[in-house]
Structures are given as structure tokens and as C-alpha cells.
Design a protein around this motif. Sequence first.
Motif: not given
Length: 150
Positions: A10-11, A55-56, A59-61
Motif C-alpha cells: 500500500g501507500r 499507488e494508482r 493498486f488503482r486507489t
Amino acid sequence: MNGGLRDISGRADLDVLLRRFYTAAFADPLIGPYFTQIAGTDLEVHLPRITDFWERALFRTAEYRRNAFVPHDALHSVEPMTAEHFGRWVQLWHATVDGLHAGPNAERAKAQGERIAVAMLRRLNGKDASTAGNGQGFIPLAALELRVAA
């Protein structure tokens, strides 16, 4: 876990990874001047933006609505970037990812970095830009073309 290393999850992991990568890239004698002298990049300003990008991508978040090509094109107009430069970027990216993480997301981050490097090189230097490098220990981008095409 592979070799005791966790995957990128994650981030927070991206923040650590990208800070380590850009610290190495800024200090690198070949590509560092693009960040420090030509662009005058402020790492604390750049990190949230590039973390959004990765992150995009992974994870597309996150939201990332910038055009990543524009700043590279501006740098290239001041001091042209070659396969050697992009090869060095890939080499540092691989080393940083491999030093911190192992797993599917880490592999995807490395593959995405390779695709970005080849695409940027071709867009900046023309579709037929040489990706062979100069054999000075850099990952030859020509070797990555097969993975990019797959």
C-alpha cells in the motif's frame, strides 16, 4: 514472503520505497543532475505526486491526473535523455524494489517501471530510438523490449 521481504502492500510501503529510490536517483552521477540541477526537484513536493502515480499504477486507489510525459519532455528539451539514462533509472528502480520487497506487486512495479522507461524513451526520441545502451553495466533496454511487448 520471499527471502524475508514483504510485498508492496500500500501507500506506506510506496512512501518508503520511493523516498529510497529518489534519494539514490538524486545522488546518481548520470541521472541525478536531471532531478537536482535541470529540474530543481524538491523531493518533499515530488513524493506525494509520484506516490499517487505509483499507488494508482499498482493498486488503482489514488487519484493521479497529471501528464507524466510533460515534465520529462521539458527536461529532454534542455538536456536530451538517452537509453543510457533510462537504463540507469530502471537499474536503480529494480535495485530499490528488490532491496525492500518481494512478491507479485514488487514484480509488477518493476515491470511497470520497465514499460514506462521504454515508452518515455521512444516518445522522446522517436519510435525507432535505440534501446541498446552502451554496455556500461546498465540494464539494456533492448532486453526489456520482449517483456514490454508481452
